[in-house]
Design a protein around this motif. Sequence first.
Motif, short mmCIF file in Angstrom:
data_model
loop_
_atom_site.label_atom_id
_atom_site.label_comp_id
_atom_site.label_asym_id
_atom_site.label_seq_id
_atom_site.Cartn_x
_atom_site.Cartn_y
_atom_site.Cartn_z
N UNK A 296 38.38 41.71 41.17
CA UNK A 296 39.69 41.78 41.89
C UNK A 296 40.69 40.85 41.47
N UNK A 297 40.61 39.68 41.22
CA UNK A 297 41.63 38.79 40.64
C UNK A 297 42.17 39.48 39.28
N UNK A 298 41.15 39.83 38.46
CA UNK A 298 41.69 40.43 37.12
C UNK A 298 42.52 41.35 37.15
N UNK A 299 42.23 42.41 38.38
CA UNK A 299 43.03 43.47 38.61
C UNK A 299 44.40 43.33 39.39
N UNK A 300 44.41 42.21 40.10
CA UNK A 300 45.63 42.11 40.90
C UNK A 300 46.60 40.95 40.19
N UNK A 301 45.83 39.96 39.40
CA UNK A 301 46.52 38.89 39.07
C UNK A 301 46.73 38.80 37.41
N UNK A 302 45.66 39.49 37.09
CA UNK A 302 45.71 39.69 35.39
C UNK A 302 45.08 38.40 34.91
N UNK A 303 44.33 37.72 35.82
CA UNK A 303 43.88 36.47 35.17
C UNK A 303 42.47 36.03 35.91
N UNK A 304 41.39 35.45 35.18
CA UNK A 304 40.21 34.47 36.01
C UNK A 304 40.58 33.14 36.31
N UNK B 97 14.44 25.20 31.16
CA UNK B 97 15.85 25.78 31.42
C UNK B 97 15.80 27.05 30.67
N UNK B 98 16.69 28.15 31.08
CA UNK B 98 16.89 29.36 30.47
C UNK B 98 18.28 29.35 30.27
N UNK B 99 18.92 29.96 29.00
CA UNK B 99 20.06 30.04 28.84
C UNK B 99 20.47 31.23 27.81
N UNK B 100 21.42 32.01 27.73
CA UNK B 100 21.59 33.13 26.73
C UNK B 100 22.65 32.64 25.83
N UNK B 101 23.64 32.01 26.22
CA UNK B 101 24.83 31.70 25.35
C UNK B 101 25.80 30.71 26.03
N UNK B 102 26.28 29.98 25.19
CA UNK B 102 27.34 28.73 25.76
C UNK B 102 28.59 29.22 25.18
N UNK B 103 29.64 29.31 26.06
CA UNK B 103 30.80 29.50 25.73
C UNK B 103 31.78 28.61 26.79
N UNK B 104 33.02 28.76 26.10
CA UNK B 104 34.07 28.06 27.11
C UNK B 104 34.69 29.33 27.90
N UNK B 105 35.32 28.62 28.92
CA UNK B 105 36.08 29.81 29.91
C UNK B 105 36.92 30.54 28.94
N UNK B 106 37.80 29.97 28.20
CA UNK B 106 38.57 30.73 27.26
C UNK B 106 37.99 31.78 26.42
N UNK B 107 36.80 31.36 25.71
CA UNK B 107 36.03 32.27 25.21
C UNK B 107 35.49 33.49 25.83
N UNK B 108 35.01 33.22 27.00
CA UNK B 108 34.50 34.06 27.99
C UNK B 108 35.53 35.04 28.35
N UNK B 109 36.92 34.70 28.84
CA UNK B 109 37.77 35.51 29.01
C UNK B 109 38.28 36.47 27.80
N UNK B 110 38.07 36.04 26.70
CA UNK B 110 38.60 36.71 25.56
C UNK B 110 37.59 38.03 25.34
N UNK B 111 36.21 37.62 25.38
CA UNK B 111 35.32 38.68 25.35
C UNK B 111 35.37 39.58 26.41
N UNK B 112 35.57 39.18 27.69
CA UNK B 112 35.65 40.23 28.67
C UNK B 112 36.79 41.11 28.66
#
Length: 297
Positions: A159-167, A204-219
Amino acid sequence: MKIIITGSLGNISKPLATELVQKGHEITVISSSTEKQTEIEALGAKAAIGSVEDVAFLTDTFKGADAVYCMIPRANYFDPNLDLDAFTRKIGNTYAEAIENSGVKRVVFLSSIGAHLEQNSGIIQRYNEIEAVLNKLQNVAITFMRPVSFFYNILAYIPAIKTKGIIAANYGADKMIPWVSPNDIAEAIADEITTPLDGKKVRYVASEELTGHETAKILGEAIGKPDLKWVLISDEEVLNGLVNVGMQPKIAEGLVEMYAGLYNGLLGEDYVRNRPAMGKTKLAEYAKEFAAIYNQN
């Protein structure tokens, strides 16, 4: 092996049941919904219809099993009458009683990153309590699975991505977020539950470590918004936003505290000390599913 799986056909339990059936194990899936019975049986598993809050039902279902997988079901954070602490605590105690009464000797419990903390972990603090309760069980081998942030939690930001264009969040941005795919969790559980163990252990179980900025870029690239940004906002702003959309205030406060702990490093301190090998599924792959859901709305 005769293995009992809780969680019905959820994001983790369905791929877990599927994998274990394919490997030749005798699987029973517990579900509170009679409507799931046909689908469970179609996987090649047996269905046990009942509630994980019912100790007599759980005890009877667990009897004779070689191993059981236990998880806390999702709760409705928008229910003003929900006591999340009591709900979680009751199910954890019910599992402990049923395990003891049934005589089952091998357990895998779905806990969480941050479960090592007795305080300042927000809504997941009860997992610390449940781990302590289960740790007291004698002659029961238990693996406490501690997954990190689930990929599908990102769906809440549509919803925030659609209305505000950001995470916008009070974590991430320039700081690392450990992400995990439910499929990688299921694979790790399948490995643990079929492996002999003495005593108790944490995995522990993890798939990938990313910064928020890297996450936003991929999405952003997946949804056609290559300039999508992850913006760090205050705890108060996040809390107000959650309450304004109808979330129960106490639960919203717990979420904010949990995410603040992720940002300041408290939540992940034990994870970092015991960092696992990364799973197979990366965010770029999940982003395709995210984009499909994003474009539906």
